[in-house]
Every structure is written in C-alpha cells, then in structure tokens.
Enzyme design. Structure first.
Site, mmCIF file in Angstrom:
data_model
loop_
_atom_site.group_PDB
_atom_site.id
_atom_site.type_symbol
_atom_site.label_atom_id
_atom_site.label_comp_id
_atom_site.label_asym_id
_atom_site.label_seq_id
_atom_site.Cartn_x
_atom_site.Cartn_y
_atom_site.Cartn_z
ATOM 1 N N LEU A 45 50.624 32.115 36.416
ATOM 2 C CA LEU A 45 49.642 33.091 35.967
ATOM 3 C C LEU A 45 50.360 34.197 35.197
ATOM 4 C CD1 LEU A 45 46.573 33.754 36.245
ATOM 5 C CD2 LEU A 45 47.304 35.517 37.849
ATOM 6 N N LYS A 53 42.998 31.989 35.613
ATOM 7 C CA LYS A 53 42.881 32.581 36.950
ATOM 8 C C LYS A 53 41.609 32.061 37.635
ATOM 9 C CE LYS A 53 43.628 37.073 39.196
ATOM 10 N NZ LYS A 53 44.673 36.648 40.122
HETATM 11 N N1 PDD Z 1 46.755 37.485 42.517
HETATM 12 N N2 PDD Z 1 50.390 34.717 40.263
HETATM 13 C C1 PDD Z 1 49.342 34.334 41.007
HETATM 14 C C2 PDD Z 1 49.252 32.914 41.433
HETATM 15 C C3 PDD Z 1 48.363 35.274 41.388
HETATM 16 O O1 PDD Z 1 47.311 34.884 42.125
HETATM 17 C C4 PDD Z 1 48.504 36.625 40.989
HETATM 18 C C5 PDD Z 1 47.486 37.675 41.340
HETATM 19 C C6 PDD Z 1 49.632 36.981 40.219
HETATM 20 C C7 PDD Z 1 49.855 38.391 39.728
HETATM 21 O O2 PDD Z 1 48.921 38.743 38.728
HETATM 22 P P1 PDD Z 1 48.507 40.275 38.526
HETATM 23 O O3 PDD Z 1 49.762 41.032 38.352
HETATM 24 O O4 PDD Z 1 47.695 40.252 37.286
HETATM 25 O O5 PDD Z 1 47.754 40.711 39.753
HETATM 26 C C8 PDD Z 1 50.542 35.997 39.864
HETATM 27 C C9 PDD Z 1 45.697 38.404 42.878
HETATM 28 C C10 PDD Z 1 46.176 39.792 43.123
HETATM 29 C C11 PDD Z 1 44.908 37.826 44.045
HETATM 30 O O6 PDD Z 1 44.698 36.629 44.026
HETATM 31 O O7 PDD Z 1 44.485 38.569 44.936
#
Ligand code: PDD
Length: 287
Positions: A207, A151
């Site tokens: 991710l 991330k």
């Molecule tokens: N984004 N895929 C991508 C590319 C993401 O950036 C995110 C999360 C997710 C979902 O992951 P999670 O369920 O752990 O939030 C999948 C965050 C919320 C952001 O960039 O603000």
C-alpha cells in the site's frame, strides 16, 4: 455515549445506521477504505487520503460519489458532531447493494456506491505508551492478492497475521515475499542501518502509505538518507533500528523481529526523532 455516524447522506446514531445484507462490501469485500487521523480536532493529510481514495476507486471502476469539498464537509461534520479531538475517521465506499448476490458488477446507474464514515476516539494516539516501549513483530508469509496498492476492505489475512503475532507474544507481523519484507499487516515497514532509512519501493506489492510519503519527505528534509529498496528478514534482524508508519500509529518504533532484539531492545533515536518530527509537522499542516 453513542456516536453519530454517516451512512449514504444521513447522519445517524450508530445503532440506527443500516446497510443492506446484499451490499457487495459485505458479500464480496468489494469496497475500499481510508483512515484519516484527527489531532486537535483537525485532519492530518486529508488531501493525500482523498487522492488515494480516488485512485483505489478508479482501479476498481467505482465512481467517486463525492468531490473533495463534499468529503471534507462530511469529515468535519463528524468531527464536530462527535466532539472528536484525537482519533481517526474511518471511511468506506463499496460497490453498493444490488438487491441480490451476483459476481458480475451491477449497473452503477441503478446501484449507487454505499458510503459509510465513522469516528474512532483514541486519547493515547500522540502520547502513546506503545511508542515508548516499541513494538515486537514476527514475520509471516505474504499470501495476499497482487493488488495491495488498492486499499480494499479485504483484511482477513492482516487480521489473521495480527492474531498470529499476539498468540506468539508479539504485537504485530511483517509480511515476507521471496525472503523480502513487503510491509506490516496495517503499516509500512522500515529499517535503519548506519543512519540510512531503508523501506521497500512503491509497487503493486504494498500500500502506498500516506504517512510513508510524509515521513520520507521529513526524513530527507532533516538530511537523513533514504533508500527505497527491498530488504531481507536477515538484514532487518541485523539493523540498528526499525519502525512502521501508518495513519493510526504515526512512526512506531520496532524493537524486536522474530524474537531478535534490535540494538539494545528499546526504541532507537532516529525512529523517536522521526516520530516527533512527524507529529509536529502534521499538527502544523492539519486542516
Ligand atoms: N492501514 N500498509 C497497509 C497494509 C495498511 O493497511 C496501511 C494503513 C498502511 C499505511 O498507510 P497510511 O500511512 O496511509 O495509513 C500500509 C490503516 C491505518 C488501517 O487499516 O487501519
């Protein structure tokens, strides 16, 4: 009202917080982040986010600057100092500021990581008008790098993707590789066909969403069949329902893909039910 933010051990008013111009997060996107939801002033899936943070840092050879309890204390302190009831905590760790620009990693003994956290209030997070209406997505080529499981703060292409969507009258974009959907610009992507929930399997291509893990667990507990496999854009356009998940959207119904309406063009029943289950269960387990 000015927020209180956290920078390298200090709680400061947001306009007094500073990071060096030599910070590798700024110069090279050399850093990772997490977004943790706060509902009723409590943290959703804190341990999941922390485990992923640990993994992202490990993959980039950045030492985790704090242990679980220290991270928890900073999160809680920020919630308390900002009176946050509903919203998010953004957390970023970069490889630090070596005092000059150099491609090589600095010595971690002399260049500690930079740690920044801040709160984002969002009163419409749970009772979201967007969730009532559903989201329209467009599809775009996935031209990101090959380690999307980390991330990192390299979010230029996801930002561009969202702008492309807005310019075309949509809300967000799904990214496509070899004809198959990888994920949304900032969320994981799902379709529902004949009552079966389909979402791409975990790999370096996407991710590993913390919300994804929770939602799939709740779906299985509710006897909804789950298939972790890739799906094409054509399959998605022919689906009964679709949705995305992320910490900042929970379960968000998708009602159109590239201008093709799904079902009757309103949020589907299973996506709506999953959203309710997710919010209810997450509330119960919040810390
Ligand atoms: N984004 N895929 C991508 C590319 C993401 O950036 C995110 C999360 C997710 C979902 O992951 P999670 O369920 O752990 O939030 C999948 C965050 C919320 C952001 O960039 O603000």
């Amino acid at each position: 009202m000015s927020r209180t933010v956290y920078v390298n051990g200090a709680y400061l008013p947001e306009d007094a917080a500073q990071v060096s111009i030599f910070d590798r997060g700024f110069l090279m996107a050399d850093g990772v982040y997490e977004v943790t939801t706060v509902i009723d002033g409590k943290l959703i899936d804190f341990d999941g986010h922390l485990a992923r943070l640990e993994r992202s840092l490990g993959e980039l050879d950045i030492a985790n600057p704090m242990d679980r309890d220290q991270w928890l204390e900073v999160h809680r302190e920020l919630v308390a100092r900002n009176g946050l009831e509903l919203g998010m905590i953004y957390l970023q760790v970069t490889r630090g500021a070596p005092g000059d620009r150099d491609f090589l990693f600095p010595d971690p003994e002399t260049t500690p990581p930079t740690v920044v956290l801040f709160t984002q209030s969002n009163p419409a997070l749970v009772d979201s008008p967007k969730a009532q209406k559903g989201m329209k997505v467009i599809t775009i080529d996935d031209i990101r790098w090959g380690r999307r499981d980390i991330k990192t703060v390299q979010l230029l292409y996801p930002s561009m993707g969202k702008m492309m969507a807005i310019r075309q009258g949509a809300d967000d974009a799904w990214m496509v590789q070899d004809g198959e959907v990888t994920e949304g610009t900032s969320n994981n992507a799902y379709i529902i066909r004949d009552g079966r929930i389909v979402t791409r399997a975990l790999s370096n291509d996407i991710l590993h969403g913390i919300t994804r893990a929770a939602v799939l667990r709740f779906a299985r507990e509710a006897q909804m069949p789950v298939e972790e496999r890739s799906f094409t854009v054509d399959e998605a356009k022919a689906a009964d329902e679709a949705f995305v998940t992320s910490a900042s959207t929970f379960v968000m119904p998708v009602v159109a893909i590239d201008g093709v309406a799904l079902g009757d063009g309103t949020p589907g029943p299973l996506a709506r039910r999953l959203r309710e289950i997710y919010i209810e269960e997450s509330r119960k387990a919040a810390i």
